[in-house]
Structures are given as C-alpha cells and as structure tokens.
Design an enzyme around this catalytic site. Sequence first.
Site, PDB file in Angstrom:
ATOM      1  N   ASN A 162       1.052  -0.707  -0.160  1.00 42.95           N
ATOM      2  CA  ASN A 162       0.006  -0.257  -0.168  1.00 42.95           C
ATOM      3  C   ASN A 162       0.955   1.325   0.097  1.00 42.95           C
ATOM      4  O   ASN A 162       0.418   2.160   0.729  1.00 42.95           O
ATOM      5  CB  ASN A 162      -0.463   0.177   0.886  1.00 42.95           C
ATOM      6  CG  ASN A 162      -1.725  -1.307   1.661  1.00 42.95           C
ATOM      7  OD1 ASN A 162      -1.325  -1.609   2.521  1.00 42.95           O
ATOM      8  ND2 ASN A 162      -2.738  -1.522   0.320  1.00 42.95           N
ATOM      9  N   GLU A 191      -5.636  -4.272  -4.302  1.00 38.18           N
ATOM     10  CA  GLU A 191      -6.188  -5.876  -4.448  1.00 38.18           C
ATOM     11  C   GLU A 191      -8.236  -5.615  -4.874  1.00 38.18           C
ATOM     12  O   GLU A 191      -8.183  -4.956  -4.380  1.00 38.18           O
ATOM     13  CB  GLU A 191      -6.371  -6.296  -2.413  1.00 38.18           C
ATOM     14  CG  GLU A 191      -7.456  -5.338  -1.728  1.00 38.18           C
ATOM     15  CD  GLU A 191      -5.818  -4.661  -1.555  1.00 38.18           C
ATOM     16  OE1 GLU A 191      -4.545  -4.472  -1.347  1.00 38.18           O
ATOM     17  OE2 GLU A 191      -5.800  -4.147  -0.075  1.00 38.18           O
TER      18      GLU A 191
HETATM   19  O1  LIG Z   1      -5.328   0.399   5.662  1.00 34.57           O
HETATM   20  C1  LIG Z   1      -5.313  -1.173   6.332  1.00 34.57           C
HETATM   21  N1  LIG Z   1      -4.542  -2.172   6.148  1.00 34.57           N
HETATM   22  C2  LIG Z   1      -4.543  -1.729   8.278  1.00 34.57           C
HETATM   23  C3  LIG Z   1      -5.700  -2.503   8.604  1.00 34.57           C
HETATM   24  C4  LIG Z   1      -4.565  -2.114  10.284  1.00 34.57           C
HETATM   25  C5  LIG Z   1      -4.693  -2.947  11.382  1.00 34.57           C
HETATM   26  C6  LIG Z   1      -3.482  -2.826  12.378  1.00 34.57           C
HETATM   27  C7  LIG Z   1      -2.795  -2.556  13.091  1.00 34.57           C
HETATM   28  C8  LIG Z   1      -1.627  -2.850  13.861  1.00 34.57           C
HETATM   29  C9  LIG Z   1      -0.699  -2.280  14.923  1.00 34.57           C
HETATM   30  N2  LIG Z   1       0.508  -3.334  15.556  1.00 34.57           N
HETATM   31  C10 LIG Z   1       0.006  -4.765  15.223  1.00 34.57           C
HETATM   32  C11 LIG Z   1      -0.981  -5.197  14.246  1.00 34.57           C
HETATM   33  C12 LIG Z   1      -0.988  -3.952  13.572  1.00 34.57           C
HETATM   34  S1  LIG Z   1      -3.165  -4.354  12.662  1.00 34.57           S
HETATM   35  C13 LIG Z   1      -5.050  -1.523   4.309  1.00 34.57           C
HETATM   36  C14 LIG Z   1      -6.375  -0.439   4.109  1.00 34.57           C
HETATM   37  C15 LIG Z   1      -7.199  -0.454   2.686  1.00 34.57           C
HETATM   38  C16 LIG Z   1      -7.101   0.756   2.194  1.00 34.57           C
HETATM   39  C17 LIG Z   1      -9.021   1.022   2.784  1.00 34.57           C
HETATM   40  C18 LIG Z   1      -9.811   1.682   1.943  1.00 34.57           C
HETATM   41  C19 LIG Z   1      -9.646   2.150   0.919  1.00 34.57           C
HETATM   42  F1  LIG Z   1     -10.264   2.528   0.129  1.00 34.57           F
HETATM   43  C20 LIG Z   1      -8.049   1.764   0.245  1.00 34.57           C
HETATM   44  C21 LIG Z   1      -7.396   0.812   0.275  1.00 34.57           C
HETATM   45  C22 LIG Z   1      -5.863  -0.926   1.698  1.00 34.57           C
HETATM   46  C23 LIG Z   1      -5.181  -2.066   2.525  1.00 34.57           C
HETATM   47  O2  LIG Z   1      -3.928  -3.313   1.646  1.00 34.57           O
HETATM   48  C24 LIG Z   1      -4.388  -2.011   3.557  1.00 34.57           C
HETATM   49  O3  LIG Z   1      -4.120  -2.856   4.336  1.00 34.57           O
HETATM   50 MG   LIG Z   2      -2.629  -4.068   2.458  1.00 32.49          MG
END
Ligand SMILES: O=C(NCCCCc1cc2cnccc2s1)c1cc(-c2ccc(F)cc2)cc(O)c1O
Ligand SMILES: [Mg+2]
Length: 206
Positions: A162, A191
């Site tokens: 990302n 994705e």
């Molecule tokens: O936020 C994303 N991934 C993170 C989720 C976080 C949670 C964690 C925090 C944390 C802290 N410490 C340890 C472990 C962890 S897990 C994410 C979002 C999009 C996206 C969403 C809407 C959109 F319109 C366009 C793209 C696409 C993606 O591929 C993503 O990965």
């Molecule tokens: Mg991601």
Amino acid sequence: MLAAVQKNATRGDPRSVVKAIDQFCRQKEWAMNVGDEKGCILDSVVTEVNPATVLELGTYCGYSTVRIASLLPSNAKLITLEFNPDYAAIARQVIAWAGLEDKVQLVEGASGDWIPKMKEKFGIETFDLVFLDHWKDRYLPDTKLMEECGLLRKGSILLADNVICPGTPDYLEYIRNSPRYKSQYFKSHLEYTKVEDGLEKSVFLG
Ligand SMILES: O=C(NCCCCc1cc2cnccc2s1)c1cc(-c2ccc(F)cc2)cc(O)c1O
Ligand SMILES: [Mg+2]
C-alpha cells in the site's frame, strides 16, 4: 469470508484457501487482503529470499500469512502481529484450515509494544524478511524501531504493501533516500480493483 474458506477450500491446501478468499472478495465483498495480483509479487519475493525468520505486521484474516507460510522451508518461523482481536480470531481459523499453524505464531497487540520484545519473547536474533501491512502511519516509526532493536541485519528485506493506496509517503521518502537501504518499487493495483498501488521492496544495507 471464513465461511467461504470452510465451504470452498480443501483442508490442508493453502492454495485453495487463497483462491477461496480471492473469489469471495471479487464476487461478494471487497476486503483489504493483499490480493492475487500483489500476492504474486509477494510470492516471488518470499521465494527469492527463502527466509528462515519472517515478521508480518498486519495479519488481518491471514490471507498473506497463508501465502507466505506456504512457501517457507520446514524449519522457518513466521511471526504475525494483529491489533484487532476479532481479525486475529478469524485469521487463526484460516491459518488452521490451510494446515499452517505449525509455521505461524500469531501475536495480538500493537507493533510498537511488541517489536522491542521480539528477541526476549521469541528468541529471534534478526528477521530475514518483514512484510509491512499494518497502520500506514506506523511503517516508518516501526522500521526505525526495528533498526534500533537490532532486528535487521545486512541483507534483511522489507516489503511494504500500500505504498501508493492508501499510501505511506513518509515511509517512502525515508526508505528511498536513506543510504542504509536499497529500494525497488513494484507497480501493481489495489487488491481487487484497477486503482494504482504497489509494493516497495527494500534491502537493509547494515
Ligand atoms: O489499513 C490497511 N491495513 C491496516 C489495517 C491495520 C490494522 C493493524 C494495526 C496494527 C498495529 N500493530 C500491529 C498489528 C496491526 S494490524 C489497509 C487499507 C486498505 C484500503 C482501505 C480502504 C481503501 F479505500 C483503500 C485501501 C488496503 C490495504 O491493503 C490495507 O492493508
Ligand atoms: Mg495492505
């Protein structure tokens, strides 16, 4: 998504688990797995690095965990961190359905809290590969934290998801201008969409 895996995937067959999740996300509802297009790039990096120790930041439902773990040598260790307990509970079941629980250690909590404890808690010296896929504003601070904690060695690979969408501008700026890293951008798409996104692969030079 878990129901789709249990209905359509074969127990103990990681590829069928990956395929079931991708089908579900294309046909039923979008989800933030790394997906099949960026997933192939992830697979090629994992195969090239052939890591003995892997850290994944951001398990979500375990899609990339399954992709990575299915390519690891038998003695390899994958530690994956997930902040959200509900996602972690789903991921454990997805990883188990793929039959990969012996290669994976799923830890619940925040990266900032766990990175400093990696050595003492898991007997890890350094990580051969780190897959960053968690909070986008934590990629940079956590990379600096891993450097400070001595978790990276000369040749360690960071692979960040990302970097375009949602985007990690401060991380990209740092990693592409730091003399301590050699970086390469793999252009792809967010994705299951046509939106541009990509993976940034960086080698720690020590
Ligand atoms: O936020 C994303 N991934 C993170 C989720 C976080 C949670 C964690 C925090 C944390 C802290 N410490 C340890 C472990 C962890 S897990 C994410 C979002 C999009 C996206 C969403 C809407 C959109 F319109 C366009 C793209 C696409 C993606 O591929 C993503 O990965
Ligand atoms: Mg991601």
